[in-house]
Design a protein around this motif. Sequence first.
Motif, mmCIF file in Angstrom:
data_model
loop_
_atom_site.group_PDB
_atom_site.id
_atom_site.type_symbol
_atom_site.label_atom_id
_atom_site.label_comp_id
_atom_site.label_asym_id
_atom_site.label_seq_id
_atom_site.Cartn_x
_atom_site.Cartn_y
_atom_site.Cartn_z
ATOM 1 N N LEU A 112 0.834 -1.200 0.000
ATOM 2 C CA LEU A 112 0.000 0.000 0.000
ATOM 3 C C LEU A 112 0.870 1.251 0.000
ATOM 4 O O LEU A 112 0.520 2.253 -0.614
ATOM 5 C CB LEU A 112 -0.951 0.011 1.199
ATOM 6 N N GLY A 113 2.015 1.191 0.667
ATOM 7 C CA GLY A 113 2.920 2.338 0.681
ATOM 8 C C GLY A 113 3.390 2.706 -0.711
ATOM 9 O O GLY A 113 3.407 3.883 -1.083
ATOM 10 N N ALA A 114 3.753 1.704 -1.502
ATOM 11 C CA ALA A 114 4.187 1.961 -2.882
ATOM 12 C C ALA A 114 3.030 2.508 -3.718
ATOM 13 O O ALA A 114 3.208 3.456 -4.492
ATOM 14 C CB ALA A 114 4.739 0.681 -3.502
ATOM 15 N N ALA A 115 1.848 1.926 -3.551
ATOM 16 C CA ALA A 115 0.680 2.386 -4.305
ATOM 17 C C ALA A 115 0.306 3.814 -3.911
ATOM 18 O O ALA A 115 -0.071 4.627 -4.764
ATOM 19 C CB ALA A 115 -0.494 1.443 -4.088
ATOM 20 N N LEU A 116 0.406 4.130 -2.625
ATOM 21 C CA LEU A 116 0.108 5.482 -2.163
ATOM 22 C C LEU A 116 1.119 6.476 -2.729
ATOM 23 O O LEU A 116 0.745 7.560 -3.178
ATOM 24 C CB LEU A 116 0.112 5.537 -0.633
ATOM 25 N N THR A 117 2.393 6.103 -2.725
ATOM 26 C CA THR A 117 3.433 6.976 -3.278
ATOM 27 C C THR A 117 3.162 7.272 -4.746
ATOM 28 O O THR A 117 3.246 8.422 -5.182
ATOM 29 C CB THR A 117 4.827 6.323 -3.096
ATOM 30 N N HIS A 134 1.881 7.016 8.400
ATOM 31 C CA HIS A 134 2.317 5.798 9.080
ATOM 32 C C HIS A 134 1.379 4.651 8.686
ATOM 33 O O HIS A 134 0.198 4.657 9.027
ATOM 34 C CB HIS A 134 2.284 6.020 10.595
ATOM 35 N N LEU A 135 1.911 3.664 7.962
ATOM 36 C CA LEU A 135 1.119 2.529 7.479
ATOM 37 C C LEU A 135 1.475 1.215 8.171
ATOM 38 O O LEU A 135 0.971 0.168 7.797
ATOM 39 C CB LEU A 135 1.332 2.351 5.965
ATOM 40 N N ALA A 136 2.316 1.263 9.186
ATOM 41 C CA ALA A 136 2.818 0.027 9.795
ATOM 42 C C ALA A 136 1.776 -0.731 10.611
ATOM 43 O O ALA A 136 2.034 -1.854 11.027
ATOM 44 C CB ALA A 136 4.031 0.336 10.669
ATOM 45 N N ASP A 167 -4.853 4.583 -4.272
ATOM 46 C CA ASP A 167 -5.505 5.699 -4.938
ATOM 47 C C ASP A 167 -6.601 6.304 -4.055
ATOM 48 O O ASP A 167 -6.699 7.520 -3.918
ATOM 49 C CB ASP A 167 -6.082 5.246 -6.278
ATOM 50 N N ALA A 168 -7.414 5.443 -3.430
ATOM 51 C CA ALA A 168 -8.475 5.922 -2.538
ATOM 52 C C ALA A 168 -7.882 6.638 -1.328
ATOM 53 O O ALA A 168 -8.391 7.674 -0.898
ATOM 54 C CB ALA A 168 -9.360 4.759 -2.090
ATOM 55 N N LEU A 169 -6.805 6.086 -0.793
ATOM 56 C CA LEU A 169 -6.155 6.714 0.357
ATOM 57 C C LEU A 169 -5.561 8.068 -0.029
ATOM 58 O O LEU A 169 -5.723 9.051 0.695
ATOM 59 C CB LEU A 169 -5.088 5.794 0.948
ATOM 60 N N ALA A 170 -4.900 8.147 -1.169
ATOM 61 C CA ALA A 170 -4.328 9.422 -1.628
ATOM 62 C C ALA A 170 -5.415 10.470 -1.802
ATOM 63 O O ALA A 170 -5.268 11.615 -1.359
ATOM 64 C CB ALA A 170 -3.570 9.221 -2.938
ATOM 65 N N GLN A 171 -6.505 10.095 -2.422
ATOM 66 C CA GLN A 171 -7.622 11.014 -2.628
ATOM 67 C C GLN A 171 -8.152 11.524 -1.289
ATOM 68 O O GLN A 171 -8.402 12.718 -1.123
ATOM 69 C CB GLN A 171 -8.728 10.317 -3.406
#
Length: 181
Positions: A9-14, A36-38, A120-124
């Motif tokens: 998810l970290g890579a996708a968010l980036t 923080h995604l841990a 994508d949803a998290l970034a939005q």
Amino acid sequence: WQVVGDGGLGAALTVALTARGQRAGPHVLEPDHLVHLAALELPASSDDALAALRPALESALKLAQAHLGAAAPPRLWLVTRAARRSPLAATLVGLSRVLRAEHPALRCTLVDLDADSDGDALAQALLAIGDRESQVELRDGDAWVARLARLPAAQDFRLDAPRSGRIEDLRHVAMRPLAPG
């Protein structure tokens, strides 16, 4: 945006943040935001709860402590998944509230994801959430925040809790007042 933890998810968010014109990654210097995604993969329960929780809790705390002395500390985002169903993830909810109360400069915000939320949803959501919010839940593509709504004073109602057990399914149902006696 410095993204900490959870490789997938970290890579996708980036990627999603970068596509929206934001500077993001795991090694961003002097970030304006810390994500923080841990704590995403905490089990719903565990025989050894402390062993399961400790790495996520310690990394969140160290991340916050590392930025407390900054003149303009970055905003801290603690991201969980299904925290209402996991006592372990609920610990991060408590930590976010303590950080928000004791260190308001961090503007700590908890974002709780559902099983289907992706980068994508998290970034939005991260880009849309204002400073006013301290806790947001992403459910079925929608962002939910705590709000109290005033009902007309003359209306009697009860809160109907459906079998789903989901807070977003609660409804106000009009009712007749009971006669005294």
